[in-house]
Scaffold this motif. Sequence first.
Motif, PDB file in Angstrom:
ATOM      1  N   ASN A  52       1.276  -1.090   0.301  1.00 43.11           N
ATOM      2  CA  ASN A  52      -0.059   0.071  -0.463  1.00 43.11           C
ATOM      3  C   ASN A  52       0.903   1.297   0.049  1.00 43.11           C
ATOM      4  OD1 ASN A  52      -2.359   0.992  -0.047  1.00 43.11           O
ATOM      5  ND2 ASN A  52      -2.631   1.022   2.247  1.00 43.11           N
ATOM      6  N   GLY A  53       1.629   1.354  -0.378  1.00 43.19           N
ATOM      7  CA  GLY A  53       3.192   2.025  -0.479  1.00 43.19           C
ATOM      8  C   GLY A  53       2.608   3.539  -1.276  1.00 43.19           C
ATOM      9  N   LEU A  54       3.119   4.092  -1.112  1.00 38.01           N
ATOM     10  CA  LEU A  54       3.107   5.835  -1.968  1.00 38.01           C
ATOM     11  C   LEU A  54       3.133   5.897  -3.558  1.00 38.01           C
ATOM     12  CD1 LEU A  54       1.619   9.018  -2.110  1.00 38.01           C
ATOM     13  CD2 LEU A  54       4.491   9.310  -1.129  1.00 38.01           C
ATOM     14  N   ILE A  55       4.687   5.440  -3.515  1.00 38.51           N
ATOM     15  CA  ILE A  55       5.375   4.481  -4.446  1.00 38.51           C
ATOM     16  C   ILE A  55       5.070   4.114  -5.304  1.00 38.51           C
ATOM     17  CG2 ILE A  55       7.545   4.775  -6.019  1.00 38.51           C
ATOM     18  CD1 ILE A  55       8.759   6.821  -3.809  1.00 38.51           C
ATOM     19  N   THR A  56       4.702   2.481  -5.003  1.00 39.64           N
ATOM     20  CA  THR A  56       4.322   1.591  -5.528  1.00 39.64           C
ATOM     21  C   THR A  56       3.393   1.077  -5.776  1.00 39.64           C
ATOM     22  OG1 THR A  56       4.166   0.383  -3.052  1.00 39.64           O
ATOM     23  CG2 THR A  56       6.250   0.252  -4.472  1.00 39.64           C
ATOM     24  N   SER A  57       1.905   1.974  -4.974  1.00 39.76           N
ATOM     25  CA  SER A  57       0.625   1.407  -4.785  1.00 39.76           C
ATOM     26  C   SER A  57      -0.098   2.794  -5.458  1.00 39.76           C
ATOM     27  CB  SER A  57       0.456   1.684  -3.451  1.00 39.76           C
ATOM     28  OG  SER A  57      -1.635   1.116  -3.184  1.00 39.76           O
ATOM     29  N   ARG A  58       0.712   4.276  -4.655  1.00 39.92           N
ATOM     30  CA  ARG A  58       0.064   5.174  -5.041  1.00 39.92           C
ATOM     31  C   ARG A  58       0.378   5.169  -6.386  1.00 39.92           C
ATOM     32  NH1 ARG A  58      -3.133   7.790  -1.109  1.00 39.92           N
ATOM     33  NH2 ARG A  58      -3.604   5.600   0.072  1.00 39.92           N
ATOM     34  N   LEU A  59       1.787   5.735  -7.123  1.00 42.73           N
ATOM     35  CA  LEU A  59       2.016   6.548  -8.036  1.00 42.73           C
ATOM     36  C   LEU A  59       2.056   5.578  -9.062  1.00 42.73           C
ATOM     37  CD1 LEU A  59       5.081   8.708  -6.570  1.00 42.73           C
ATOM     38  CD2 LEU A  59       2.462   9.041  -7.492  1.00 42.73           C
ATOM     39  N   LEU A  60       2.300   4.335  -9.075  1.00 42.59           N
ATOM     40  CA  LEU A  60       2.744   3.438 -10.369  1.00 42.59           C
ATOM     41  C   LEU A  60       1.845   2.593  -9.875  1.00 42.59           C
ATOM     42  CD1 LEU A  60       6.398   2.477  -9.429  1.00 42.59           C
ATOM     43  CD2 LEU A  60       5.751   3.987 -11.171  1.00 42.59           C
ATOM     44  N   GLY A  61       0.160   2.162  -9.807  1.00 39.47           N
ATOM     45  CA  GLY A  61      -0.579   1.047  -9.406  1.00 39.47           C
ATOM     46  C   GLY A  61      -0.383  -0.221  -8.735  1.00 39.47           C
ATOM     47  N   MET A  62       0.894  -0.475  -8.400  1.00 43.98           N
ATOM     48  CA  MET A  62       1.209  -1.942  -7.982  1.00 43.98           C
ATOM     49  C   MET A  62       0.621  -2.626  -6.761  1.00 43.98           C
ATOM     50  SD  MET A  62       5.099  -0.680  -9.367  1.00 43.98           S
ATOM     51  CE  MET A  62       5.681  -3.142  -8.875  1.00 43.98           C
ATOM     52  N   THR A  63      -0.161  -2.683  -7.430  1.00 47.14           N
ATOM     53  CA  THR A  63      -0.571  -3.743  -5.584  1.00 47.14           C
ATOM     54  C   THR A  63       0.032  -4.674  -4.849  1.00 47.14           C
ATOM     55  OG1 THR A  63      -2.638  -4.708  -7.147  1.00 47.14           O
ATOM     56  CG2 THR A  63      -2.695  -2.942  -6.418  1.00 47.14           C
ATOM     57  N   ASN A  64       0.819  -6.004  -5.987  1.00 50.53           N
ATOM     58  CA  ASN A  64       1.312  -7.574  -5.756  1.00 50.53           C
ATOM     59  C   ASN A  64       2.682  -7.601  -4.608  1.00 50.53           C
ATOM     60  OD1 ASN A  64      -1.414  -8.806  -5.507  1.00 50.53           O
ATOM     61  ND2 ASN A  64      -1.053  -8.914  -7.916  1.00 50.53           N
ATOM     62  N   VAL A  65       2.769  -6.188  -4.452  1.00 52.86           N
ATOM     63  CA  VAL A  65       4.618  -5.581  -4.021  1.00 52.86           C
ATOM     64  C   VAL A  65       5.362  -6.386  -2.845  1.00 52.86           C
ATOM     65  CG1 VAL A  65       5.863  -4.146  -3.787  1.00 52.86           C
ATOM     66  CG2 VAL A  65       4.392  -3.489  -5.764  1.00 52.86           C
ATOM     67  N   TYR A  66       6.128  -7.201  -3.177  1.00 55.17           N
ATOM     68  CA  TYR A  66       6.313  -7.829  -1.540  1.00 55.17           C
ATOM     69  C   TYR A  66       7.815  -7.317  -1.269  1.00 55.17           C
ATOM     70  CZ  TYR A  66       7.662 -11.356   1.710  1.00 55.17           C
ATOM     71  OH  TYR A  66       7.841 -12.519   2.637  1.00 55.17           O
ATOM     72  N   ILE A  67       7.581  -6.686  -0.934  1.00 53.39           N
ATOM     73  CA  ILE A  67       8.767  -5.602   0.170  1.00 53.39           C
ATOM     74  C   ILE A  67       9.970  -6.383   0.806  1.00 53.39           C
ATOM     75  CG2 ILE A  67       7.906  -4.536   1.875  1.00 53.39           C
ATOM     76  CD1 ILE A  67       9.938  -1.823   0.731  1.00 53.39           C
ATOM     77  N   TYR A  68       9.197  -7.413   1.369  1.00 56.71           N
ATOM     78  CA  TYR A  68       9.651  -7.991   2.315  1.00 56.71           C
ATOM     79  C   TYR A  68      10.920  -9.067   2.016  1.00 56.71           C
ATOM     80  CZ  TYR A  68       6.282  -5.936   5.184  1.00 56.71           C
ATOM     81  OH  TYR A  68       5.236  -5.251   5.689  1.00 56.71           O
ATOM     82  N   LEU A 111      19.333  12.191  -2.734  1.00 58.61           N
ATOM     83  CA  LEU A 111      17.610  12.674  -2.635  1.00 58.61           C
ATOM     84  C   LEU A 111      16.462  10.692  -2.575  1.00 58.61           C
ATOM     85  CD1 LEU A 111      17.107  14.251  -6.819  1.00 58.61           C
ATOM     86  CD2 LEU A 111      17.031  14.978  -4.288  1.00 58.61           C
ATOM     87  N   PHE A 112      17.178   9.834  -2.493  1.00 56.50           N
ATOM     88  CA  PHE A 112      16.427   8.250  -1.917  1.00 56.50           C
ATOM     89  C   PHE A 112      16.487   9.161  -0.469  1.00 56.50           C
ATOM     90  CE2 PHE A 112      16.800   4.261  -0.622  1.00 56.50           C
ATOM     91  CZ  PHE A 112      15.664   4.200  -0.783  1.00 56.50           C
ATOM     92  N   ILE A 113      17.013   8.874   0.400  1.00 54.66           N
ATOM     93  CA  ILE A 113      17.817   9.490   2.243  1.00 54.66           C
ATOM     94  C   ILE A 113      16.459  10.968   1.999  1.00 54.66           C
ATOM     95  CG2 ILE A 113      19.253  10.263   3.435  1.00 54.66           C
ATOM     96  CD1 ILE A 113      21.519   9.620   2.390  1.00 54.66           C
ATOM     97  N   LEU A 114      16.538  11.578   1.444  1.00 61.40           N
ATOM     98  CA  LEU A 114      15.449  12.742   1.849  1.00 61.40           C
ATOM     99  C   LEU A 114      14.180  11.821   1.876  1.00 61.40           C
ATOM    100  CD1 LEU A 114      16.877  15.846   1.167  1.00 61.40           C
ATOM    101  CD2 LEU A 114      17.113  14.829   2.876  1.00 61.40           C
ATOM    102  N   LEU A 115      14.065  11.590   0.446  1.00 60.06           N
ATOM    103  CA  LEU A 115      12.486  10.530   0.269  1.00 60.06           C
ATOM    104  C   LEU A 115      11.999  10.289   1.481  1.00 60.06           C
ATOM    105  CD1 LEU A 115      10.603   9.678  -1.516  1.00 60.06           C
ATOM    106  CD2 LEU A 115      11.558   8.706  -2.640  1.00 60.06           C
ATOM    107  N   ALA A 172      -4.367   7.780   8.965  1.00 55.84           N
ATOM    108  CA  ALA A 172      -4.139   6.610   9.330  1.00 55.84           C
ATOM    109  C   ALA A 172      -3.349   6.538   7.864  1.00 55.84           C
ATOM    110  CB  ALA A 172      -4.858   5.910   8.835  1.00 55.84           C
ATOM    111  N   TRP A 173      -1.769   6.127   8.216  1.00 58.00           N
ATOM    112  CA  TRP A 173      -1.565   5.900   6.204  1.00 58.00           C
ATOM    113  C   TRP A 173      -2.102   4.951   5.804  1.00 58.00           C
ATOM    114  CZ3 TRP A 173       2.751   8.782   4.307  1.00 58.00           C
ATOM    115  CH2 TRP A 173       3.446   7.550   2.465  1.00 58.00           C
ATOM    116  N   GLY A 174      -1.819   5.040   4.205  1.00 51.24           N
ATOM    117  CA  GLY A 174      -2.471   4.227   3.201  1.00 51.24           C
ATOM    118  C   GLY A 174      -4.030   4.235   3.310  1.00 51.24           C
ATOM    119  N   ALA A 175      -4.100   4.627   4.244  1.00 52.48           N
ATOM    120  CA  ALA A 175      -5.941   4.840   4.578  1.00 52.48           C
ATOM    121  C   ALA A 175      -5.847   6.294   4.198  1.00 52.48           C
ATOM    122  CB  ALA A 175      -6.317   3.846   5.568  1.00 52.48           C
ATOM    123  N   ASN A 176      -5.778   7.577   5.168  1.00 51.87           N
ATOM    124  CA  ASN A 176      -6.585   8.672   4.974  1.00 51.87           C
ATOM    125  C   ASN A 176      -5.468   9.516   5.385  1.00 51.87           C
ATOM    126  OD1 ASN A 176      -7.489  10.460   5.786  1.00 51.87           O
ATOM    127  ND2 ASN A 176      -9.361   9.491   7.455  1.00 51.87           N
TER     128      ASN A 176
END
Length: 563
Positions: A135-151, A315-319, A332-336
């Motif tokens: 439900n990440g800002l970049i993967t879900s919100r910007l790129l529309g990727m919903t099946n991301v496994y970062i672990y 820039l990555f550190i700042l992000l 509520a991060w990701g929901a609200n």
Amino acid sequence: MSYSKGEIKAHLLKLLNEPALLITIVLISGLLIVFILLPLYKIFQISLINDDGKFTLNVYKSVLENNYFRRGFTNSILVATLTAIFGTLVGYLFAYTINRTDIPFKSFFRTIAIMPIIFPPFVGALSLIMLFGANGLITSRLLGMTNVYIYGLPGLMVAQVLCFFPVAFITLDGVLSTISPTLEDAAFNLGANRWQVFYKVILPLSAPGIASTMLVLFIESLADFGNPLILAGSKFPILSVQAYLQITGMYDLKGGAALSVWLLLPSLLAFILQKYFVDKKKYYTVTGKPTISVLKSVSEPVKWILFGICSFIVLFILLVYGVIFWGAFTKAWGANNEFTLENFKYVFDVGLNSIKGTLTIAAISTPISAILGMVIAFLVVRKVFPGKRVMEFISLLSFAVPGTVIGIGYILAFNSPPLLLTGTLAILVLNFVFRYMPVGIQSGVALLNQVDPSIEEAAFTLRATNRQVFTKITLPLITPAFFSALVFAFVRAMTAISAAIFLVSSRWNLVTVQILSQTESGRLSEACAFSLLLIVIIMVFIGVLKVFLKNKVSISNYSSVRS
């Protein structure tokens, strides 16, 4: 340095004539034995002795036969090795760019590069989930990727490199800054091209520093607990997390102790290699006035390529760390993601006791750790007595011992009379004092080796006592090291998690444990608010200390002694 029997006897007689010095040595030796060696002994004891009091290797046999534990050990070594390689590579690239090019914004780049040091070690992992999770800002919100496994390995490696490359940068920045540009001038005058100058001059001279840095990062990563606990996942077991879960989840002290020993051995080996072999192989160059060669080290296109790479890292550190600030003010991060201040109300309602506890523990342990470090540094550099090298080794040993191992050791050592400390303020303070004392020792030793002993000898000639010489001459001369140790001890006391998680109680809790608890329960906004509060406290402390010292000590001072 070796001494003859006659010299040793003379030193012993001199020591007997100085009762205050003798008492200090005996007292410190006793403290090191009780609070460093005893916990380690208890770990070995419980894992090697069965319920009947007989020697056994059954626990180790069962651990070795467990495929999941074997994978945990292999994964731990893999992550530590990759962190050492890539963390050192990024740190060297950053240090080389700043020292051997004339890129703009050097001060800004240097400041951002060391910023992760003052953050709790697992905040980066939390931020990566918020950015690149399902439900990440970049993967879900910007790129529309919903099946991301970062672990697992990829996400954990990003967190580890991000967390530990500043240590490599600070160390290698010091190494490269001491290499005289005149050597490059000479090579250029002999017809060498830029690649040959780097490959045959700069790289060999910085090789000992690179090797030492890689071993330090290997130890740091192997001992890390926070990032693996959040990002490793069940499919990628890590030994430090397994040891923790074996005790807290399975209530298996013997199994947890055996896993701790398994984790301790490679860490100790790396520490011994770094401290007594690699770290002594350093090259020194005599520098004169810097020449224009610092601008000729790389071509103009390569300079801008390096600038681009460093800019991306910054820039990555700042992000990564900027999203923590944003998350702290969302409902509520990701929901609200609506703006709110309710998270901070929650922090002070639920976490007030942990905030007070963290500040109390840090306030008590910080000066004790710094002073004890300076005293041991003084004894090691300026005094001769039997067992001096042993004292130095034991006092630095806690740097090599993973926090998980220390935490388990303290539970075993101080859970029964006469040292019944479990659940008290004392056990947390003592843990922090002896865990972070090595930084003060290393910093003090480095500065004392640069101070001419004749200054102190002149005071002794005027019949000053050891106490007077130390307090009125030595300590003022090593003030930068003392305050470096203060900063480091305070920062680590505020951000510690690996050992402390075993030692907290309902009465004495820590903010870092609260952050971890909020993260595990999915309350990411509240975890961000706790993290932001912790960061503000640390920054205020460093700012006040800088003002007090009139900018004589910087954040880089205390960090560099970890090399």
